[in-house]
Enzyme design. Sequence first.
Site, PDB file in Angstrom:
ATOM      1  N   GLU A 109       0.660 -23.338   1.162  1.00 10.92           N
ATOM      2  CA  GLU A 109       1.962 -23.113   0.307  1.00 10.92           C
ATOM      3  C   GLU A 109       2.959 -23.665   0.817  1.00 10.92           C
ATOM      4  O   GLU A 109       4.009 -24.320   0.301  1.00 10.92           O
ATOM      5  CB  GLU A 109       2.196 -21.583  -0.343  1.00 10.92           C
ATOM      6  CG  GLU A 109       0.856 -20.959  -1.162  1.00 10.92           C
ATOM      7  CD  GLU A 109       1.216 -19.736  -1.945  1.00 10.92           C
ATOM      8  OE1 GLU A 109       0.311 -19.543  -2.784  1.00 10.92           O
ATOM      9  OE2 GLU A 109       1.781 -19.077  -1.282  1.00 10.92           O
ATOM     10  N   ALA A 139      -2.628  -8.187  -1.051  1.00  4.87           N
ATOM     11  CA  ALA A 139      -2.077  -7.105  -1.687  1.00  4.87           C
ATOM     12  C   ALA A 139      -2.932  -6.062  -2.563  1.00  4.87           C
ATOM     13  O   ALA A 139      -2.836  -4.970  -2.606  1.00  4.87           O
ATOM     14  CB  ALA A 139      -0.996  -7.820  -2.454  1.00  4.87           C
ATOM     15  N   GLY A 169       0.735  -1.023   0.201  1.00  9.46           N
ATOM     16  CA  GLY A 169      -0.016  -0.002  -0.225  1.00  9.46           C
ATOM     17  C   GLY A 169       0.751   1.139   0.232  1.00  9.46           C
ATOM     18  O   GLY A 169       0.632   2.226  -0.900  1.00  9.46           O
TER      19      GLY A 169
HETATM   20  C1  FAD Z   1       3.684 -15.373   3.706  1.00  8.78           C
HETATM   21  C2  FAD Z   1       2.573 -14.430   2.947  1.00  8.78           C
HETATM   22  C3  FAD Z   1       2.067 -14.810   1.893  1.00  8.78           C
HETATM   23  C4  FAD Z   1       0.930 -14.127   1.145  1.00  8.78           C
HETATM   24  N1  FAD Z   1       0.571 -14.148  -0.037  1.00  8.78           N
HETATM   25  C5  FAD Z   1      -0.348 -13.196  -0.707  1.00  8.78           C
HETATM   26  C6  FAD Z   1      -0.651 -13.821  -1.898  1.00  8.78           C
HETATM   27  O1  FAD Z   1      -0.290 -14.459  -2.448  1.00  8.78           O
HETATM   28  N2  FAD Z   1      -1.435 -12.854  -2.667  1.00  8.78           N
HETATM   29  C7  FAD Z   1      -1.937 -11.548  -1.810  1.00  8.78           C
HETATM   30  O2  FAD Z   1      -2.606 -10.759  -2.543  1.00  8.78           O
HETATM   31  N3  FAD Z   1      -1.296 -11.312  -0.671  1.00  8.78           N
HETATM   32  C8  FAD Z   1      -0.751 -12.244   0.167  1.00  8.78           C
HETATM   33  N4  FAD Z   1      -0.249 -11.810   1.186  1.00  8.78           N
HETATM   34  C9  FAD Z   1      -0.750 -10.684   1.942  1.00  8.78           C
HETATM   35  C10 FAD Z   1      -0.075  -9.340   1.517  1.00  8.78           C
HETATM   36  O3  FAD Z   1       1.334  -9.517   1.391  1.00  8.78           O
HETATM   37  C11 FAD Z   1      -0.601  -8.101   2.346  1.00  8.78           C
HETATM   38  O4  FAD Z   1      -1.772  -8.179   2.132  1.00  8.78           O
HETATM   39  C12 FAD Z   1       0.158  -7.116   1.928  1.00  8.78           C
HETATM   40  O5  FAD Z   1       1.239  -6.970   1.989  1.00  8.78           O
HETATM   41  C13 FAD Z   1      -0.770  -5.991   2.778  1.00  8.78           C
HETATM   42  O6  FAD Z   1      -0.062  -4.698   2.459  1.00  8.78           O
HETATM   43  P1  FAD Z   1       0.291  -3.585   3.344  1.00  8.78           P
HETATM   44  O7  FAD Z   1       0.901  -2.335   2.418  1.00  8.78           O
HETATM   45  O8  FAD Z   1      -1.044  -3.505   4.195  1.00  8.78           O
HETATM   46  O9  FAD Z   1       1.310  -3.902   4.377  1.00  8.78           O
HETATM   47  P2  FAD Z   1       2.756  -4.441   3.977  1.00  8.78           P
HETATM   48  O10 FAD Z   1       3.021  -4.945   2.560  1.00  8.78           O
HETATM   49  O11 FAD Z   1       2.896  -5.691   5.119  1.00  8.78           O
HETATM   50  O12 FAD Z   1       3.683  -3.334   4.349  1.00  8.78           O
HETATM   51  C14 FAD Z   1       3.749  -2.863   5.646  1.00  8.78           C
HETATM   52  C15 FAD Z   1       5.080  -2.055   5.701  1.00  8.78           C
HETATM   53  O13 FAD Z   1       5.048  -1.269   6.889  1.00  8.78           O
HETATM   54  C16 FAD Z   1       6.392  -1.259   7.651  1.00  8.78           C
HETATM   55  N5  FAD Z   1       6.188  -0.940   9.011  1.00  8.78           N
HETATM   56  C17 FAD Z   1       5.192  -1.517   9.895  1.00  8.78           C
HETATM   57  N6  FAD Z   1       5.201  -1.184  11.124  1.00  8.78           N
HETATM   58  C18 FAD Z   1       6.297   0.008  11.055  1.00  8.78           C
HETATM   59  C19 FAD Z   1       6.663   0.796  11.914  1.00  8.78           C
HETATM   60  N7  FAD Z   1       6.258   0.730  13.308  1.00  8.78           N
HETATM   61  N8  FAD Z   1       7.721   1.854  11.641  1.00  8.78           N
HETATM   62  C20 FAD Z   1       8.178   1.525  10.235  1.00  8.78           C
HETATM   63  N9  FAD Z   1       7.848   0.762   9.214  1.00  8.78           N
HETATM   64  C21 FAD Z   1       6.843  -0.039   9.674  1.00  8.78           C
HETATM   65  C22 FAD Z   1       6.811  -2.681   7.311  1.00  8.78           C
HETATM   66  O14 FAD Z   1       8.270  -2.818   7.313  1.00  8.78           O
HETATM   67  C23 FAD Z   1       6.343  -2.649   5.953  1.00  8.78           C
HETATM   68  O15 FAD Z   1       7.332  -2.438   4.770  1.00  8.78           O
HETATM   69  C24 FAD Z   1       0.809 -12.951   2.027  1.00  8.78           C
HETATM   70  C25 FAD Z   1       1.304 -12.533   3.110  1.00  8.78           C
HETATM   71  C26 FAD Z   1       2.269 -13.295   3.689  1.00  8.78           C
HETATM   72  C27 FAD Z   1       2.847 -12.780   5.054  1.00  8.78           C
END
Ligand code: FAD
Length: 424
Positions: A174, A319, A19
Amino acid sequence: MATIDYQLPQVVIVGAGFGGLRAAKALAKAPVNVTLVDRNNYHLFQPLLYQVATAGLSPDEIAHPIRGILRTQKNLTFIMSEVTSLDLKERKIITQQTSLSYDYLILAVGSETNFFNQQSLEEHSFGLKDLQEAQAIRNHILNRFERAMLEDDAIVRRAMLTFVIAGGGPTGVEMAGAIAELVRVLQKDYPDLDHDLVQVVLLEAADRLLAHLAPESSSAALEALTHKGVQVRLHTLVASYDGKLIQLGENEQLPTQTLIWAAGVQAASLVRELAQEKWPQKRIKVLPTLQLPQDEKVFLIGDAAYLQDASGQPLPMVAPVAMQQADLAVKNLLHMIKSEPLQPFHYKDLGSMATIGRNQAVAELFGARLHGWLAWVVWLFVHLMQLVGFRNRLLVLINWAWQYLFYDRAVRLIETGDCDCSDG
Ligand SMILES: Cc1cc2nc3c(=O)[nH]c(=O)nc-3n(C[C@H](O)[C@H](O)[C@H](O)COP(=O)(O)OP(=O)(O)OC[C@H]3O[C@@H](n4cnc5c(N)ncnc54)[C@H](O)[C@@H]3O)c2cc1C
């Protein structure tokens, strides 16, 4: 990257995951200054973490330096720092090293493993949310084989070679498929080991795997895993784990030195205090415009945000939700600057999929259900195209081709720094 123009609105984005990175890029041409903050200096492609954990890919193939990705973005500054608290009243975020003021804030901090307050699980099992955990799992699995070679007691050896995954969602499925294949590759490395002792067990509390997909897809996943030698146990709840025995319900124990916990996630700790009500996975309910109800200048997107779709179902923690929300949060933020009306979020669900090792996957895309080899090819293509950076795509493609042709797992390295050699 930028010199800061203090005349322009200051936008701070916390999190450079799916995001946050998308939001940062979408603001490239906007009349704002952007500061992106993440605890890591890389963007992580979490969907392939399980391949790092099972020696298929190396960490740098699924992570990309944030400064490299955003190098040409003139209005952006990147700060690598852990954000420790939020001061909404003063419009500030506080990091381990500094504090930053903002006019608008986008929180995209994602989620973390949920052990449901079970201390024993938190202490002894592995989560799979970041690179360190993935590498720790790889080191641990390979290490179990090394220790088993030196173990005389067959009962202990069996516990060493029993790999248990809790949670039959996409990550658990997986992971189980990939461990089953890694184990097959390791047969060649350890010809003297009694491979009948090796077990891969997937535990799921519900009555089927991949409960978010249609029952046919769940059955296809079950069949594919069973065919790969995974023992799938449905209706099975983990009560506790002490590093040696998993307590299953009241009366059964499963000896193992490996439990991988893929049975739950919750909103990242930084934002949990913002919740005004309790929602599943400790997510924070946002307005349909993705703003916080208590502060219209703060947008919360991705895994940590709770919002329901038109049928009243919570949006999934995936994602595409995070990326589509990033697009709308940026649009709405720019509308706010121009005093224009904001728009509500509508999720375009393109479907979901899960791969089950080599050759097998289940996919539900654009209303069509695919199983087996075709679904696997679609899965490969979709994941390859979503990886950031040409180098990473090329390396992953080469690795996958190598694994496919030679039935190999190239990254079978135990890093001594993480070696838990003393415990077995
Ligand atoms: C093992 C695994 C497999 C997955 N497989 C899939 C899939 O096949 N298809 C799919 O669509 N989704 C999948 N997902 C889910 C997907 O990765 C998440 O839905 C997605 O990453 C969410 O995006 P986001 O931007 O909310 O958070 P994220 O991508 O998790 O990003 C959050 C970011 O915030 C940073 N952060 C957090 N807290 C702090 C803080 N206090 N200070 C500084 N930085 C911070 C982290 O370092 C990270 O970089 C999977 C997840 C996992 C764990």
